[in-house]
Design a protein around this motif. Structure first.
Motif, PDB file in Angstrom:
ATOM      1  N   GLU A   1       0.812  -1.218   0.000  1.00 33.17           N
ATOM      2  CA  GLU A   1       0.000   0.000   0.000  1.00 33.17           C
ATOM      3  C   GLU A   1       0.844   1.267   0.000  1.00 33.17           C
ATOM      4  N   GLY A   2       2.120   1.154  -0.397  1.00 34.93           N
ATOM      5  CA  GLY A   2       2.973   2.331  -0.445  1.00 34.93           C
ATOM      6  C   GLY A   2       2.610   3.242  -1.603  1.00 34.93           C
ATOM      7  N   PRO A   3       3.212   4.433  -1.671  1.00 31.46           N
ATOM      8  CA  PRO A   3       2.913   5.391  -2.745  1.00 31.46           C
ATOM      9  C   PRO A   3       3.111   4.771  -4.127  1.00 31.46           C
ATOM     10  N   ILE A   4       2.080   4.851  -4.951  1.00 30.56           N
ATOM     11  CA  ILE A   4       2.097   4.233  -6.284  1.00 30.56           C
ATOM     12  C   ILE A   4       2.885   5.115  -7.254  1.00 30.56           C
ATOM     13  N   ILE A   5       3.761   4.470  -8.035  1.00 36.38           N
ATOM     14  CA  ILE A   5       4.533   5.166  -9.061  1.00 36.38           C
ATOM     15  C   ILE A   5       3.836   5.046 -10.411  1.00 36.38           C
ATOM     16  N   THR A   6       3.473   3.832 -10.778  1.00 38.29           N
ATOM     17  CA  THR A   6       2.814   3.606 -12.061  1.00 38.29           C
ATOM     18  C   THR A   6       2.075   2.276 -12.029  1.00 38.29           C
ATOM     19  N   GLN A   7       1.093   2.153 -12.923  1.00 42.29           N
ATOM     20  CA  GLN A   7       0.317   0.924 -13.049  1.00 42.29           C
ATOM     21  C   GLN A   7       0.138   0.590 -14.516  1.00 42.29           C
ATOM     22  N   GLY A   8      -0.074  -0.694 -14.785  1.00 39.32           N
ATOM     23  CA  GLY A   8      -0.378  -1.142 -16.136  1.00 39.32           C
ATOM     24  C   GLY A   8      -1.600  -2.030 -16.102  1.00 39.32           C
ATOM     25  N   VAL A   9      -2.387  -2.028 -17.165  1.00 40.76           N
ATOM     26  CA  VAL A   9      -3.608  -2.827 -17.185  1.00 40.76           C
ATOM     27  C   VAL A   9      -3.963  -3.212 -18.618  1.00 40.76           C
ATOM     28  N   GLU A  10      -4.536  -4.399 -18.765  1.00 43.79           N
ATOM     29  CA  GLU A  10      -5.046  -4.848 -20.058  1.00 43.79           C
ATOM     30  C   GLU A  10      -6.356  -5.582 -19.847  1.00 43.79           C
ATOM     31  N   THR A  11      -7.205  -5.554 -20.859  1.00 40.16           N
ATOM     32  CA  THR A  11      -8.477  -6.260 -20.770  1.00 40.16           C
ATOM     33  C   THR A  11      -8.282  -7.746 -21.081  1.00 40.16           C
ATOM     34  N   VAL A  12      -9.110  -8.576 -20.465  1.00 36.78           N
ATOM     35  CA  VAL A  12      -9.162 -10.018 -20.742  1.00 36.78           C
ATOM     36  C   VAL A  12     -10.631 -10.414 -20.824  1.00 36.78           C
ATOM     37  N   ASP A  13     -10.861 -11.649 -21.241  1.00 39.50           N
ATOM     38  CA  ASP A  13     -12.247 -12.095 -21.332  1.00 39.50           C
ATOM     39  C   ASP A  13     -12.349 -13.577 -20.995  1.00 39.50           C
ATOM     40  N   HIS A  14     -13.502 -14.158 -21.303  1.00 38.44           N
ATOM     41  CA  HIS A  14     -13.786 -15.553 -20.940  1.00 38.44           C
ATOM     42  C   HIS A  14     -12.837 -16.552 -21.591  1.00 38.44           C
ATOM     43  N   SER A  15     -12.175 -16.143 -22.659  1.00 41.22           N
ATOM     44  CA  SER A  15     -11.291 -17.076 -23.366  1.00 41.22           C
ATOM     45  C   SER A  15      -9.914 -17.195 -22.726  1.00 41.22           C
ATOM     46  N   HIS A  16      -9.636 -16.365 -21.738  1.00 40.66           N
ATOM     47  CA  HIS A  16      -8.343 -16.396 -21.060  1.00 40.66           C
ATOM     48  C   HIS A  16      -8.412 -17.350 -19.864  1.00 40.66           C
ATOM     49  N   TYR A  17      -7.693 -18.447 -19.991  1.00 42.27           N
ATOM     50  CA  TYR A  17      -7.606 -19.418 -18.898  1.00 42.27           C
ATOM     51  C   TYR A  17      -6.554 -18.937 -17.883  1.00 42.27           C
ATOM     52  N   PRO A  18      -6.473 -19.569 -16.711  1.00 47.38           N
ATOM     53  CA  PRO A  18      -5.518 -19.100 -15.693  1.00 47.38           C
ATOM     54  C   PRO A  18      -4.093 -18.913 -16.204  1.00 47.38           C
ATOM     55  N   ALA A  19      -3.610 -19.842 -17.016  1.00 51.07           N
ATOM     56  CA  ALA A  19      -2.251 -19.712 -17.546  1.00 51.07           C
ATOM     57  C   ALA A  19      -2.121 -18.493 -18.454  1.00 51.07           C
ATOM     58  N   ASP A  20      -3.176 -18.196 -19.213  1.00 48.37           N
ATOM     59  CA  ASP A  20      -3.163 -17.012 -20.076  1.00 48.37           C
ATOM     60  C   ASP A  20      -3.142 -15.731 -19.243  1.00 48.37           C
ATOM     61  N   LEU A  21      -3.948 -15.720 -18.186  1.00 53.51           N
ATOM     62  CA  LEU A  21      -3.987 -14.558 -17.301  1.00 53.51           C
ATOM     63  C   LEU A  21      -2.626 -14.337 -16.648  1.00 53.51           C
ATOM     64  N   ALA A  22      -2.008 -15.425 -16.199  1.00 56.80           N
ATOM     65  CA  ALA A  22      -0.708 -15.326 -15.544  1.00 56.80           C
ATOM     66  C   ALA A  22       0.354 -14.804 -16.515  1.00 56.80           C
ATOM     67  N   ALA A  23       0.348 -15.319 -17.755  1.00 57.93           N
ATOM     68  CA  ALA A  23       1.334 -14.885 -18.750  1.00 57.93           C
ATOM     69  C   ALA A  23       1.159 -13.404 -19.075  1.00 57.93           C
ATOM     70  N   LYS A  24      -0.081 -12.986 -19.255  1.00 61.17           N
ATOM     71  CA  LYS A  24      -0.339 -11.574 -19.551  1.00 61.17           C
ATOM     72  C   LYS A  24       0.044 -10.709 -18.350  1.00 61.17           C
ATOM     73  N   GLY A  25      -0.277 -11.198 -17.153  1.00 59.00           N
ATOM     74  CA  GLY A  25       0.063 -10.455 -15.949  1.00 59.00           C
ATOM     75  C   GLY A  25       1.556 -10.286 -15.777  1.00 59.00           C
ATOM     76  N   GLN A  26       2.321 -11.339 -16.069  1.00 57.98           N
ATOM     77  CA  GLN A  26       3.777 -11.254 -15.943  1.00 57.98           C
ATOM     78  C   GLN A  26       4.368 -10.257 -16.928  1.00 57.98           C
ATOM     79  N   ALA A  27       3.837 -10.233 -18.139  1.00 58.81           N
ATOM     80  CA  ALA A  27       4.326  -9.272 -19.140  1.00 58.81           C
ATOM     81  C   ALA A  27       4.070  -7.841 -18.679  1.00 58.81           C
ATOM     82  N   ILE A  28       2.892  -7.613 -18.111  1.00 54.41           N
ATOM     83  CA  ILE A  28       2.573  -6.269 -17.618  1.00 54.41           C
ATOM     84  C   ILE A  28       3.448  -5.912 -16.427  1.00 54.41           C
ATOM     85  N   GLU A  29       3.726  -6.877 -15.564  1.00 52.78           N
ATOM     86  CA  GLU A  29       4.610  -6.623 -14.421  1.00 52.78           C
ATOM     87  C   GLU A  29       5.983  -6.155 -14.893  1.00 52.78           C
TER      88      GLU A  29
END
Length: 296
Positions: free
Chosen positions: A240-268
């Motif tokens: 909960e420290g001071p935020i510097i920046t954030q990234g976000v992308e949309t996903v939908d029903h076709s994204h399985y957990p592995a897809d969400l994790a891969a997309k999340g890691q790229a954004i990280e």
């Protein structure tokens, strides 16, 4: 002299001045007029006046006129008096200087790999004097880059001693910044206080809804439509420290957990490297529980 050589020389001469002070008349002029008097050319200027808190922030990149050399000591000596009259907190740095960054990591290597690539190619103007981990898994990666790797396992019985070692390494490296590139340990209150304002953490932006293990599996079963990442300075309050920046992308029903994790890691990776870049370029001002960021 070639055009590329001329541009490189200008970059190497570029200085960055940052300042914050109570808002009031003449704050911009206090800095820009002084630069003019010193024969300096402004390459980039950003400012923000927070009317809620009556606090003013300014960041300027500048370079000396080609006819004169920049004398850092004389510049600082002359600006001190002017800054004091506005009650300014200010810094002066050379843009081409490389920040010393100590990286802390556990087993996930995606953020570390991204930072190492940007370090190796010169995309990030940093030095990495040490990598610290509570696991041995990524030692070979550090060795390949010629970076000392410190394996410091952590459990509740030895955590104070290991944190003392971590702090010693950071001090011995004369670090300018500490980056928690998916370091999966909660730092003590004492360590958080020591690193406040100069340690950056990264985590997925599914918090606080999906805490604990397998957040992307939890998110999948709830049908999330956004995944992302948050880079922030560490604080006593977990994530909960001071935020510097954030990234976000949309996903939908076709994204399985592995897809969400891969997309999340790229954004990280993208979000963390952006936060590091903005910090070392003096684009981030701490402002209470939040930050002022002059993004580029």
């Amino acid at each position: 002299m070639s055009l590329s050589t001329s541009v490189q020389e200008q970059v190497s001469d570029t200085q960055i001045i940052t300042a914050s002070c109570p808002g009031g008349l003449g704050t911009v002029d206090a800095v820009t007029a002084y630069l003019y008097q010193q024969g300096c050319y402004i390459n980039e200027i950003n400012s923000f006046d927070d009317i809620d808190t009556q606090r003013f922030f300014i960041r300027i990149e500048f370079r000396p006129d080609r006819q004169s050399a920049f004398n850092r000591e004389n510049f600082i000596s002359g600006f001190k008096t002017k800054a004091a009259s506005f009650d300014m907190d200010w810094t002066l740095t050379r843009k081409d200087d490389k920040a010393k960054v100590v990286i802390m990591v556990s087993k996930h290597d995606h953020c570390l790999n991204d930072l190492l690539y940007r370090y190796r190619t010169g995309d990030l103007k940093i030095e990495i004097p040490a990598i610290i981990s509570n696991h041995p898994d990524l030692e070979e990666l550090a060795k390949w880059h010629g970076i000392p790797y410190f394996h410091l396992p952590v459990n509740k019985d030895i955590k104070p001693q290991q944190e003392a070692m971590i702090w010693k390494i950071i001090q011995d490296c004369d670090a300018d910044l500490v980056v928690l590139a998916r370091y999966m340990q909660v730092l003590s209150s004492e360590m958080c206080q020591r690193l406040a304002g100069w340690a950056i953490n990264i985590h997925h932006s599914l918090l606080p809804g999906f805490k604990g293990a397998k957040p992307y599996y939890q998110a999948y079963h709830k049908g999330v439509k956004l995944v992302g990442a948050t880079a922030h300075y560490i604080s006593d309050d977990l994530d909960e420290g001071p935020i510097i920046t954030q990234g976000v992308e949309t996903v939908d029903h076709s994204h399985y957990p592995a897809d969400l994790a891969a997309k999340g890691q790229a954004i990280e990776c993208q979000t963390l490297s952006r936060a590091v870049r903005w910090h070392i370029e003096q684009r981030v001002f701490l402002h209470g529980e939040k930050s002022v960021v002059f993004a580029k």
